[in-house]
Write an enzyme that holds these catalytic residues in place. Structure first.
Site, PDB file in Angstrom:
ATOM      1  N   SER A   1       0.867  -1.172   0.000  1.00  0.00           N
ATOM      2  CA  SER A   1       0.000   0.000   0.000  1.00  0.00           C
ATOM      3  C   SER A   1       0.902   1.219   0.000  1.00  0.00           C
ATOM      4  CB  SER A   1      -0.894  -0.008   1.240  1.00  0.00           C
ATOM      5  OG  SER A   1      -1.934   0.932   1.080  1.00  0.00           O
ATOM      6  N   GLU A   2       0.743   2.118  -0.975  1.00  0.00           N
ATOM      7  CA  GLU A   2       1.759   3.158  -1.164  1.00  0.00           C
ATOM      8  C   GLU A   2       1.783   4.202  -0.051  1.00  0.00           C
ATOM      9  OE1 GLU A   2      -0.607   2.460  -3.435  1.00  0.00           O
ATOM     10  OE2 GLU A   2      -1.503   4.273  -4.289  1.00  0.00           O
ATOM     11  N   ASN A   3       0.779   4.185   0.839  1.00  0.00           N
ATOM     12  CA  ASN A   3       0.864   5.075   1.991  1.00  0.00           C
ATOM     13  C   ASN A   3       1.765   4.520   3.094  1.00  0.00           C
ATOM     14  OD1 ASN A   3      -1.234   3.132   2.255  1.00  0.00           O
ATOM     15  ND2 ASN A   3      -2.009   4.218   4.036  1.00  0.00           N
TER      16      ASN A   3
ATOM     17  N   SER B   1       8.350   4.296   0.531  1.00  0.00           N
ATOM     18  CA  SER B   1       7.346   3.557  -0.223  1.00  0.00           C
ATOM     19  C   SER B   1       7.547   3.732  -1.725  1.00  0.00           C
ATOM     20  CB  SER B   1       5.955   4.048   0.174  1.00  0.00           C
ATOM     21  OG  SER B   1       4.958   3.338  -0.515  1.00  0.00           O
TER      22      SER B   1
END
Lengths: 219, 231
Positions: free
Chosen positions: A45-47, A87
């Site tokens: 998840s890019e967060n 990330s």
């Protein structure tokens, strides 16, 4: 024609053991529901999370634990958290093997448009431009045609582009297609009950048909 | 150790002037500096430029600053959850600069790390590349992006000590650590403030060298945008 869940189910068959995968918002998120249990994969998840778990039980909802769609989620054994620069370093650095995302349009050379419609409120590209610029393998989940019946698989994108020459494969409600390195959509599979002629009629970009085109098989 | 403690949010933001260039941590509403946003609402300042991945929602987060017309410009990657934002943008009352999320994160990181610019593949061939230098490395095209620095970076952590060392929780970490370093003055609000020695040095995410002011916040609402549960 495939339902959204069937598109996700078909895409899940592309997932390979040992992959780190980023799933976009919408149909791509549903892919997680169909990844076979015998495969060891890690969802990014890019967060700032590797190892996305299922949605929490009501009593375990944690506002400090969300995915990139801002949905509450859980972690798994072995999950790891990091900041936003880290990330995207792992995304741009090519460490994420597979990106699955939605699209408004794809061109026959693999360009993708999915962030902006002129005349409408622009919400922003989020992480999409970073993801499509860097992933080794990009699979697009999309409807073959717009609501008004216009093909979304085009000679050239008409909407503002998110990334150039990046899409490798498309799973639409009608077909599985690969983007040829020399341009064109190679028709690999038909949705159950959908004819080659229908796909030809609904694909405005160059369609390449090599021999018999099998129907998709669902387990 | 240098004591960075201030009394509360009001003291922490007391000298932020009209026209300041700010960074604010958070992804959606997760990990946003709730106490500092409330304190800014009590200040009579405007024309703020805010770097933040998102712009809050209508009645929470940065959305509150927008509603009070304190913001001149947002620099973000995604701003989709806010009707007042949309209204101000369409009326020409608000400027917005949209940046790919990874580019935004790296521009902030670079700003704090003394790197004036870098080359990224994100946005090549798109309108994001317009007017930017393109270079080829190993047969692939990249565009140049410059560092971002702020007058004040305003962040939120889970735990901190009086020297400004910080630990984050879950995905509330997001942009907070990199913004700490990119602000001339970094204001950190934490859920739990401890004396120096109260944090395990092995577990600290952000070294206190980047933090100039720290205080223990209160009454965290931690609003959830998409409450999704399984049966």
């Amino acid at each position: 024609m495939l339902s959204k869940n069937q598109i996700a189910q078909r895409i899940a068959k592309e997932v390979k053991n040992g992959q780190y995968i980023n799933l976009g918002i919408g149909i791509p998120t549903l892919v997680a529901n169909y990844i076979p249990d015998n495969l060891e994969v890690v969802l990014q998840s890019e967060n700032g999370l590797l190892g996305i778990g299922p949605f929490p039980k009501e009593e375990n909802v944690d506002p400090d634990l969300i995915n990139a769609g801002k949905q509450t989620i859980t972690m798994l054994k072995g999950s790891v958290l990091f900041n936003s620069a880290e990330s995207f370093a792992m995304i741009r650095g090519g460490h994420v093997h597979l990106t699955i995302l939605g699209a408004m349009e794809v061109s026959e050379n693999g360009d993708i448009s999915n962030w902006k419609i002129p005349g409408k409120m622009v919400k922003g590209m989020g992480g999409a431009m970073d993801l499509v610029a860097s992933a080794k393998n990009i699979i697009v989940a999309m409807q073959h045609c717009s609501k008004s019946g216009d093909s979304k698989l085009l000679p050239e994108c008409t909407l503002p582009i998110t990334g150039v020459r990046c899409v490798k494969k498309i799973v639409s409600d009608l077909a599985v297609l690969e983007v040829s390195p020399t341009g064109g959509f190679i028709l690999k599979e038909r949705a159950p009950g959908v004819s080659v002629e229908e796909i030809m009629a609904k694909t405005s970009g160059k369609l390449i048909i090599e021999g018999e085109v099998p129907e998709m098989v669902f387990d | 150790m240098i004591n960075k403690t201030v009394k509360d949010a009001l003291e922490a933001v007391a000298d932020i002037p009209t026209g300041a260039f700010l960074m604010m941590g958070g992804f959606g509403l997760s990990g946003i500096p709730e106490n500092c946003i409330s304190a800014l609402l009590q200040r009579d300042i405007k024309d703020l430029t805010i770097v933040s991945n998102n712009a809050g929602v209508d009645d929470f987060g940065i959305g509150l600053l927008l509603k009070k017309r304190m913001v001149k410009k947002m620099i973000s990657s995604y701003v989709g959850e806010n009707a007042e934002f949309e209204r101000q943008l369409l009326q020409g009352e608000l400027e917005v600069e949209l940046i790919p999320q990874g580019t935004l994160a790296e521009r902030v990181r670079a700003g704090g790390a003394g790197i004036p610019a870098f080359f990224t593949p994100a946005g090549v061939g798109t309108e994001v590349a317009e007017g930017k230098e393109i270079r080829e490395f190993d047969g692939k095209h990249y565009l140049m992006e410059t560092a971002l620095k702020a007058d004040f970076s305003i962040i939120k952590a889970w735990k901190g000590d009086t020297a400004g060392n910080l630990i984050f929780k879950g995905t509330a970490r997001n942009f907070n650590p990199i913004m700490a370093a990119a602000g001339k003055i970094c204001i950190a609000e934490v859920e739990e403030l401890v004396e120096v020695g109260g944090l395990d040095p092995n577990q600290i995410h952000t070294p206190g060298i980047y933090v100039q002011r720290i205080f223990q916040g209160k009454d965290y609402e931690k609003r959830i945008e998409q409450r999704t549960v399984s049966n």
